[in-house]
Design an enzyme around this catalytic site. Structure first.
Site, PDB file in Angstrom:
ATOM      1  N   ASN A 162       4.083  13.736 -10.413  1.00  0.00           N
ATOM      2  CA  ASN A 162       3.808  12.855 -11.553  1.00  0.00           C
ATOM      3  C   ASN A 162       2.578  13.381 -12.298  1.00  0.00           C
ATOM      4  OD1 ASN A 162       2.522  10.753 -13.042  1.00  0.00           O
ATOM      5  ND2 ASN A 162       3.810   9.251 -12.010  1.00  0.00           N
ATOM      6  N   HIS A 176      -1.675  11.700 -15.077  1.00  0.00           N
ATOM      7  CA  HIS A 176      -3.140  11.699 -15.189  1.00  0.00           C
ATOM      8  C   HIS A 176      -3.712  12.974 -15.796  1.00  0.00           C
ATOM      9  CE1 HIS A 176      -3.134   7.748 -13.809  1.00  0.00           C
ATOM     10  NE2 HIS A 176      -2.547   8.061 -12.666  1.00  0.00           N
ATOM     11  N   ARG A 191      -1.059   4.511 -22.661  1.00  0.00           N
ATOM     12  CA  ARG A 191      -2.443   4.842 -22.276  1.00  0.00           C
ATOM     13  C   ARG A 191      -2.602   6.285 -21.821  1.00  0.00           C
ATOM     14  NH1 ARG A 191      -3.154   1.246 -16.851  1.00  0.00           N
ATOM     15  NH2 ARG A 191      -2.456  -0.370 -18.268  1.00  0.00           N
ATOM     16  N   GLU A 212       9.711   7.281 -15.648  1.00  0.00           N
ATOM     17  CA  GLU A 212       9.357   5.937 -15.159  1.00  0.00           C
ATOM     18  C   GLU A 212       9.099   5.061 -16.361  1.00  0.00           C
ATOM     19  OE1 GLU A 212       5.835   5.761 -12.797  1.00  0.00           O
ATOM     20  OE2 GLU A 212       6.680   7.036 -11.264  1.00  0.00           O
ATOM     21  N   THR A 266      -2.902   0.545 -12.378  1.00  0.00           N
ATOM     22  CA  THR A 266      -1.699   1.320 -12.066  1.00  0.00           C
ATOM     23  C   THR A 266      -0.618   0.335 -11.625  1.00  0.00           C
ATOM     24  OG1 THR A 266      -0.805   3.138 -10.732  1.00  0.00           O
ATOM     25  CG2 THR A 266      -2.469   1.756  -9.678  1.00  0.00           C
ATOM     26  N   THR A 267       0.603   0.832 -11.400  1.00  0.00           N
ATOM     27  CA  THR A 267       1.681  -0.055 -10.973  1.00  0.00           C
ATOM     28  C   THR A 267       1.244  -0.765  -9.686  1.00  0.00           C
ATOM     29  OG1 THR A 267       3.135   1.674 -11.783  1.00  0.00           O
ATOM     30  CG2 THR A 267       4.168  -0.114 -10.564  1.00  0.00           C
ATOM     31  N   GLU A 323      13.168   3.426  -4.960  1.00  0.00           N
ATOM     32  CA  GLU A 323      11.925   4.104  -4.579  1.00  0.00           C
ATOM     33  C   GLU A 323      11.049   3.047  -3.926  1.00  0.00           C
ATOM     34  OE1 GLU A 323       9.725   5.957  -7.769  1.00  0.00           O
ATOM     35  OE2 GLU A 323       7.965   6.234  -6.503  1.00  0.00           O
ATOM     36  N   HIS A 368       3.650   6.265  -4.285  1.00  0.00           N
ATOM     37  CA  HIS A 368       2.497   5.524  -4.789  1.00  0.00           C
ATOM     38  C   HIS A 368       1.328   5.632  -3.821  1.00  0.00           C
ATOM     39  CE1 HIS A 368       0.029   2.755  -7.059  1.00  0.00           C
ATOM     40  NE2 HIS A 368       0.864   3.029  -8.053  1.00  0.00           N
ATOM     41  N   GLY A 369       0.255   6.216  -4.336  1.00  0.00           N
ATOM     42  CA  GLY A 369      -0.998   6.284  -3.578  1.00  0.00           C
ATOM     43  C   GLY A 369      -1.016   7.301  -2.449  1.00  0.00           C
ATOM     44  N   GLY A 371       1.411  11.595  -7.723  1.00  0.00           N
ATOM     45  CA  GLY A 371       0.681  12.020  -8.911  1.00  0.00           C
ATOM     46  C   GLY A 371      -0.812  12.110  -8.741  1.00  0.00           C
TER      47      GLY A 371
END
Ligand code: PXP
Length: 244
Positions: A7, A10, A49, A70, A100-101, A151, A191-192, A213
């Site tokens: 991802n 960033h 953003r 996404e 973030t999500t 996911e 995620h994370g 990401g």
């Protein structure tokens, strides 16, 4: 081997800090591919953003591995996806105030809407994926609305306070992965995740794809994008080696 989708949001976050042209998320994506990434992911948020509409067009044209978009399941984004035709669409919940999500989608409260969106996406030959928490009720609802894949949100695991909590969350993830796989859904996660925390997730046999990401982009500041992706691929391989 699990597929690693990098991802690159960033990279765009840094660019948008100055609203200039650098660093370019497409260039980052191409370096990630060169290092062995199996796919590229970008999140076009409603507030733009980080990733911008033009990035999505350039990524679609420029990347050679599968491109995963996404997005929130709102009309504007659905139209963009139908025009751009990424290889995958991953629907995520989106709140303007969040950094973030924050959690998975609640499929149960929007089954009809998600079925409709899914139909349009699948009609264009795009893989229809839903980002959910590892909760059996969300898994079965994802199947009902016609998802090709889910996911699992690894955010809670990634933020777990101690090893006991991590163990419990991994067990929940593993059970939900079995349920999803058994019902014919393809199983992804993300995620994370970091080079360390990814290993236990990669050790879950049903998981075939990871979306990562922030950690990869963070490490790339110090070691470069190619090296950062390579490090993550090595960690994933170690995790796969732990599979029962
Ligand atoms: N999967 C989903 C659905 C996400 O929204 C994100 C963050 O954009 C990721 C994976 C990647 O998370 P991270 O940047 O923390 O690796």
């Amino acid at each position: 081997m699990i597929r690693l989708f990098v991802n690159i949001d960033h990279v765009a976050t840094v660019r948008e800090a100055r609203k200039t042209l650098e660093p370019d998320p497409l260039q980052a994506a191409l370096l990630a591919e060169k290092a062995g990434a199996h796919g590229i992911t970008a999140h076009l948020r409603e507030d733009r953003r980080h990733i911008q509409d033009d990035d999505i067009k350039r990524l679609r044209e420029g990347v050679t591995t599968p491109f995963n978009l996404e997005m929130a399941s709102v009309d504007e984004m659905v139209q963009i996806a139908l025009n751009i035709r990424p290889d995958q669409v991953s629907l995520v919940p989106e709140k303007r105030q969040e950094i973030t999500t924050e959690g998975g989608l609640n499929i149960l409260e929007q089954e009809r809407h998600l079925s409709e969106v899914g139909k349009q996406i699948k009609q264009k030959g795009i893989l229809f994926s839903l980002f959910i928490d590892p909760d059996p009720a969300q898994v079965t609802a994802s199947k009902r609305v016609g998802a090709d894949s889910i996911e699992f949100n690894t955010g809670a695991y990634s933020e777990s306070a101690n090893s006991e909590e991590a163990k419990e969350l991994l067990a929940r993830l593993s059970q939900a992965a079995k349920l999803a796989h058994g019902s014919g859904l393809r199983v992804f996660a993300g995620h994370g995740l970091t080079n360390d925390s990814v290993q236990a997730v990669a050790a879950i046999p049903e998981i075939e794809e990871l979306n990562i990401g922030h950690h990869i982009v963070s490490r790339s500041i110090f070691v470069g994008m190619e090296e950062s992706v390579k490090e993550m691929l090595i960690s994933i391989k170690k995790g796969v080696g732990l599979r029962p």
